[in-house]
Write an enzyme that holds these catalytic residues in place. Structure first.
Site, PDB file in Angstrom:
ATOM      1  N   GLU A 145      26.282   3.456  40.895  1.00  0.00           N
ATOM      2  CA  GLU A 145      25.363   4.204  40.033  1.00  0.00           C
ATOM      3  C   GLU A 145      25.996   5.556  39.706  1.00  0.00           C
ATOM      4  O   GLU A 145      26.874   6.026  40.421  1.00  0.00           O
ATOM      5  CB  GLU A 145      24.004   4.400  40.710  1.00  0.00           C
ATOM      6  CG  GLU A 145      24.049   5.219  41.989  1.00  0.00           C
ATOM      7  CD  GLU A 145      22.666   5.298  42.640  1.00  0.00           C
ATOM      8  OE1 GLU A 145      21.718   5.649  41.939  1.00  0.00           O
ATOM      9  OE2 GLU A 145      22.572   4.992  43.848  1.00  0.00           O
ATOM     10  N   LYS A 202      26.788   9.412  39.521  1.00  0.00           N
ATOM     11  CA  LYS A 202      26.562  10.494  40.475  1.00  0.00           C
ATOM     12  C   LYS A 202      25.973  11.679  39.717  1.00  0.00           C
ATOM     13  O   LYS A 202      26.646  12.313  38.918  1.00  0.00           O
ATOM     14  CB  LYS A 202      27.882  10.901  41.123  1.00  0.00           C
ATOM     15  CG  LYS A 202      27.698  11.934  42.221  1.00  0.00           C
ATOM     16  CD  LYS A 202      29.035  12.237  42.898  1.00  0.00           C
ATOM     17  CE  LYS A 202      28.822  13.068  44.149  1.00  0.00           C
ATOM     18  NZ  LYS A 202      28.081  14.302  43.918  1.00  0.00           N
ATOM     19  N   ASP A 234      24.538  15.261  38.735  1.00  0.00           N
ATOM     20  CA  ASP A 234      24.930  16.625  39.062  1.00  0.00           C
ATOM     21  C   ASP A 234      23.660  17.435  39.297  1.00  0.00           C
ATOM     22  O   ASP A 234      23.133  18.078  38.397  1.00  0.00           O
ATOM     23  CB  ASP A 234      25.752  17.206  37.910  1.00  0.00           C
ATOM     24  CG  ASP A 234      26.612  18.359  38.370  1.00  0.00           C
ATOM     25  OD1 ASP A 234      26.664  18.596  39.587  1.00  0.00           O
ATOM     26  OD2 ASP A 234      27.222  19.008  37.515  1.00  0.00           O
ATOM     27  N   TYR A 253      18.482   7.467  45.883  1.00  0.00           N
ATOM     28  CA  TYR A 253      19.677   6.632  46.043  1.00  0.00           C
ATOM     29  C   TYR A 253      19.897   6.143  47.462  1.00  0.00           C
ATOM     30  O   TYR A 253      20.859   5.442  47.725  1.00  0.00           O
ATOM     31  CB  TYR A 253      20.927   7.359  45.539  1.00  0.00           C
ATOM     32  CG  TYR A 253      21.169   8.729  46.130  1.00  0.00           C
ATOM     33  CD1 TYR A 253      21.417   8.887  47.488  1.00  0.00           C
ATOM     34  CD2 TYR A 253      21.182   9.857  45.312  1.00  0.00           C
ATOM     35  CE1 TYR A 253      21.654  10.140  48.026  1.00  0.00           C
ATOM     36  CE2 TYR A 253      21.423  11.115  45.834  1.00  0.00           C
ATOM     37  CZ  TYR A 253      21.654  11.247  47.202  1.00  0.00           C
ATOM     38  OH  TYR A 253      21.886  12.490  47.722  1.00  0.00           O
ATOM     39  N   LYS A 302      35.103  10.697  40.893  1.00  0.00           N
ATOM     40  CA  LYS A 302      34.715  11.802  40.013  1.00  0.00           C
ATOM     41  C   LYS A 302      35.426  11.750  38.665  1.00  0.00           C
ATOM     42  O   LYS A 302      36.580  11.337  38.571  1.00  0.00           O
ATOM     43  CB  LYS A 302      35.089  13.143  40.688  1.00  0.00           C
ATOM     44  CG  LYS A 302      34.391  13.397  42.014  1.00  0.00           C
ATOM     45  CD  LYS A 302      33.077  14.111  41.777  1.00  0.00           C
ATOM     46  CE  LYS A 302      32.451  14.587  43.075  1.00  0.00           C
ATOM     47  NZ  LYS A 302      32.823  15.925  43.464  1.00  0.00           N
ATOM     48  N   CYS A 335      41.610  48.378  13.698  1.00  0.00           N
ATOM     49  CA  CYS A 335      42.130  47.015  13.648  1.00  0.00           C
ATOM     50  C   CYS A 335      43.369  46.909  14.526  1.00  0.00           C
ATOM     51  O   CYS A 335      44.273  47.729  14.412  1.00  0.00           O
ATOM     52  CB  CYS A 335      42.471  46.657  12.208  1.00  0.00           C
ATOM     53  SG  CYS A 335      43.329  45.095  12.055  1.00  0.00           S
ATOM     54  N   CYS A 363      46.451  46.416  11.890  1.00  0.00           N
ATOM     55  CA  CYS A 363      46.867  47.400  10.887  1.00  0.00           C
ATOM     56  C   CYS A 363      46.272  48.777  11.138  1.00  0.00           C
ATOM     57  O   CYS A 363      46.535  49.711  10.383  1.00  0.00           O
ATOM     58  CB  CYS A 363      46.480  46.924   9.489  1.00  0.00           C
ATOM     59  SG  CYS A 363      44.698  46.970   9.199  1.00  0.00           S
ATOM     60  N   CYS A 401      37.650  44.425   9.767  1.00  0.00           N
ATOM     61  CA  CYS A 401      38.727  45.364   9.487  1.00  0.00           C
ATOM     62  C   CYS A 401      38.634  45.702   8.007  1.00  0.00           C
ATOM     63  O   CYS A 401      38.497  44.824   7.165  1.00  0.00           O
ATOM     64  CB  CYS A 401      40.064  44.701   9.805  1.00  0.00           C
ATOM     65  SG  CYS A 401      41.470  45.415   8.952  1.00  0.00           S
ATOM     66  N   CYS A 455      46.263  44.938   5.486  1.00  0.00           N
ATOM     67  CA  CYS A 455      46.357  44.417   6.847  1.00  0.00           C
ATOM     68  C   CYS A 455      47.195  43.141   6.857  1.00  0.00           C
ATOM     69  O   CYS A 455      46.882  42.172   6.179  1.00  0.00           O
ATOM     70  CB  CYS A 455      44.954  44.130   7.386  1.00  0.00           C
ATOM     71  SG  CYS A 455      44.934  43.466   9.053  1.00  0.00           S
TER      72      CYS A 455
END
Length: 741
Positions: free
Chosen positions: A116, A118, A120, A228, A317, A411, A414, A429, A435
């Site tokens: 089954e 697992k 979390d 389980y 896992k 910036c 530039c 900017c 730039c």
DNA sequence: TTGCCTCGAGATCA
DNA sequence: CTCGAGGCAA
């Protein structure tokens, strides 16, 4: 007297009814009666119990929404310790486990595995005595955990009383408490709305919810559980296999995983693992692998335990989807529009199957909300094929010298000033094409597939060309020669001449593409096409004025005159917010007036009627904001220069021929394409457009058809919920063919 | 694919 | 004015 008995009987009846409907609702997910009916029954029982406290029982459904808050959790010692599991990280490690199991058993034994997902979440042990839930305890260190009974009672899918009557006197069941993904999203949404802290993931949310001292809070959290395994069992013999035992638990009304399956050998186990892995994202809850247990209880006994884990079970896992790593730095990237995006530089980690070393932080609001600092240990997530993201910082691990992140004032490329227009999410900017970063992005955009489609001019080449000062603007591309290009890194004679020839080829384009390639802010593919089709020629676009496009109503004119003294004298307000009292009008309106009047003094002499403007040209989807951007672009001398250079270099397009498709059957219909189709989406899009249909990006109730290919996702479900008809590839082909496209 | 922003229309109110 | 829709940008 008989009334008292009647009440007692009714209370008993209500408890049975509520328990039954609870089970249908939470465990079977198949409610029989509407929620209001359930509430009615519950309130009736509450009323009886309020009148007759002696009739209140510990397993009564009214006892779910707990009483007073606790000061602390009581310690509970598990009658049988709660074990952990060994891990396997790939099929080979599982095979090794399988081999160990077989080696320990007599050769005649045939091992089956109960498998089954697992979950979390967090492990829990429930204790039922005479069928009544008397205690729920967390795993703790495996021997002693915390008594969280009051909180567990609030979880709808956990029965307060077992169903049937053939259950053991004492039954301890073990399982996982978790929070389904949908519930997690909704919870975080609520937390955010209340301004409270959000949870990093469903696991944390489940753990946090279960450890609330006030069970009324837990009651509002969408928790669920799957059982389980078993702990102590007294006075009843259980089945001879894990899978049968799970069936017994289900019969008693306990929730068990619907994914439970018995595998007869390691090949089936591997197949099960793979299939769960594929469906992982589609499951309603987070999982981090699959648990395999030797199914036969007799064989489990023979195998026994090692240290704190059974020899007969293993958890295989998936590669972790979340990892901890160090946030080493935050850099700011400058996009084509000048937008500064913070990017996290991370100590490389392996997460979700790839190594991640940088991740976007989206914008400053996001950083502030998550309170992330340089030097923090952060949680990095990469689920499926999703772009890696920084989920949150681990505040408890924050070093003293962790540095808060600030938007730079200049910036990084530039050194121009960075501004964030109030109300907008992004900072930009102001350097424009001065730039380097924006210049590079502008040229990349110019060369991109949907723009001029210059084959062989990738990002890296553009960067080199700009860095070497070989080009300053898109027009310079056409002045390049093979010898110059061949000097670049990773460029030899052959690829250099290929590039030059694709530059030559790219000169033959179309007006919509050309307009799009200029990279005017807010003018994308669709808008460029609308403009080109409405005006027909570049000259017409260049000649546009705000007069042609922007509406100024009488009411607005009056407001202007009233507040005009607040305007700057010269009426020129580039990149500026209109004065406060005029904030309802866009700067387009101010520019519109500036076209005609030199100063505020001139303006004030006019009557409101004289200021009114009716647009003469209407372009679909182009309002005053975009109109201003468009007109202003062509008014910049620098842009005119580039434009002239491009035309001089030979960039050209055929005249636009207007085809009338208004009689086409598909004309005016709106389509959305999704999923994987056998031809590129672009080709369907082009054919649909040619047939006079519209192709839009998202499904709404105005959408006429959704064309869905393989593995269509959220759009398909949205279409279904809105009742938008869904076509498969064959159907759309038939429709196009019928209309002659 | 997602979020942000603009456009445009209908609702609501003066 | 508010909101849904759709386009743009990342």
């Amino acid at each position: 007297m008989s009334d008292l008995f009647a009440e007692e009987a009714r209370a008993e009846e209500l408890r049975k009814l509520l328990q039954y409907h609870n089970h249908r609702y939470y465990v079977l997910d198949d409610p029989e009666i509407p929620d209001v009916e359930y509430d009615k029954l519950l309130r009736e029982l509450q009323q009886i119990e309020a009148d007759r406290p002696d009739l209140r029982t510990i397993d009564s459904p009214t006892q779910r929404v707990g009483g007073a808050a606790l000061d602390a959790f009581e310690q509970v010692t598990h009658a049988i310790p709660m074990l952990s599991l060994d891990n396997a990280f790939d099929d080979d490690e599982f095979a090794a486990f399988d081999q160990r199991v077989k080696d320990r058993l007599s050769r005649s034994a045939t091992v089956r595995y109960a498998a089954e997902p697992k979950l979390d979440g967090l492990a829990i042990s429930l204790r039922y005595e005479q069928g009544v839930l008397v205690q729920a305890a967390t795993r703790g260190d495996g021997t002693t955990g915390e008594n969280v009974t009051a909180n567990v009672r609030t979880i709808g899918s956990i029965p307060l009383r077992l169903s049937g009557n053939d259950y053991p006197e004492v039954l301890e069941v073990r399982g996982e408490i978790f929070m389904p993904k949908a519930g997690f999203d909704a919870l975080n949404e609520r937390q955010r709305a209340k301004g409270e802290k959000t949870f990093a993931n469903p696991r944390n949310a489940a753990a946090g919810s279960l450890r609330q001292l006030d069970s009324k809070i837990t009651a509002t959290r969408p928790l669920a559980m799957y059982c389980y395994g078993l702990g102590e069992v007294v006075g009843h013999s259980m089945a001879t296999s894990q899978s049968e035992n799970m069936r017994l638990l289900a019969n008693w009304g306990l929730p068990t995983s619907p994914e439970l399956k018995v595998c007869k050998d390691s090949a089936e186990c591997a197949a099960y693992f793979a299939s769960i892995g594929e469906r992982r994202d589609g499951l309603a809850y987070d999982i981090d692998g699959v648990v395999f247990k030797v199914d036969q209880v007799e064989l489990q006994k023979q195998l026994g335990f090692v240290a704190r884990a059974p020899r007969w079970a293993i958890a295989q896992k998936f590669p972790a989807q979340e990892q901890l790593t160090l946030l080493e730095a935050v850099e700011f990237q400058v996009g084509r529009t000048g937008a500064l995006t913070p990017v996290a530089r991370l100590k490389p980690v392996f997460v979700g199957g790839v190594t991640v070393s940088n991740a976007t932080l989206h914008n400053m609001d996001e950083i502030e909300r998550k309170d992330i600092r340089v030097g923090d240990t952060v949680i990095v997530r990469r689920a499926g094929d999703v772009i890696p993201e920084v989920v949150s910082a681990v505040l408890s691990d924050r070093p003293d010298d962790a540095k808060p992140i600030h938007m730079p004032e200049q910036c990084p490329v530039c050194e121009s000033q960075v501004v964030r227009i109030s109300g907008e999410a992004v900072a930009r900017c102001t350097g424009g094409l001065f730039c380097q970063a924006q210049r590079k992005e502008a040229i990349k955009h110019f060369a991109s597939r949907k723009a001029m489609d210059i084959d062989g001019l990738g990002d890296k080449i553009v960067e080199q060309l700009v860095d070497e000062q070989l080009i300053k603007d898109p027009a310079d591309l056409f002045a390049l020669d093979v010898a110059t290009v061949a000097k670049l890194e990773r460029m030899a004679e052959k690829s250099a001449s290929n590039l030059i020839s694709s530059l030559d080829k790219a000169k033959h384009t179309t007006l919509p593409r050309f307009l799009f390639s200029l990279g005017i802010l807010g003018i994308g593919e669709t808008m460029a096409m609308n403009i080109a089709n409405t005006l027909g020629s570049l000259e017409a676009v260049q000649k546009l004025t705000l007069h042609d496009l922007v509406e100024l109503k009488l009411s607005q004119a009056k407001a202007f005159l009233k507040y005009a003294s607040a305007l700057p004298k010269e009426l020129r307000v580039p990149m500026m917010q209109p004065p406060m009292d005029l904030k309802w009008c866009s700067s387009a309106h101010i520019e519109l007036l500036a076209e005609q009047y030199d100063s505020v003094a001139d303006l004030l002499k006019q009557s409101p009627e004289a200021l009114v403007n009716q647009p003469t040209i209407s372009i679909e989807g182009l309002g005053d904001v975009l109109a201003e951007k468009l007109v202003m672009f062509f008014r910049q001398p620098h842009n005119q220069d580039v434009l002239n250079k491009l035309i001089a270099a030979g960039v050209q397009w055929p005249a636009i021929e207007k085809v009338d498709v208004s009689d086409s059957e598909l004309s005016g219909l709106s389509f959305v394409l999704t999923g994987t189709l056998s031809q590129p989406r672009e080709s369907y899009k082009a054919r649909l457009l040619a047939a006079g249909a519209k192709v839009v990006g998202s499904v709404s109730k105005n959408t006429n058809y959704l064309v869905a290919g393989e593995s269509a996702g959220s759009k398909l479900s949205k279409a279904e919920s809105l009742g938008v008809p869904v076509l498969d590839e064959a159907a759309i082909e038939a429709m196009l063919a019928k209309s002659g496209f």
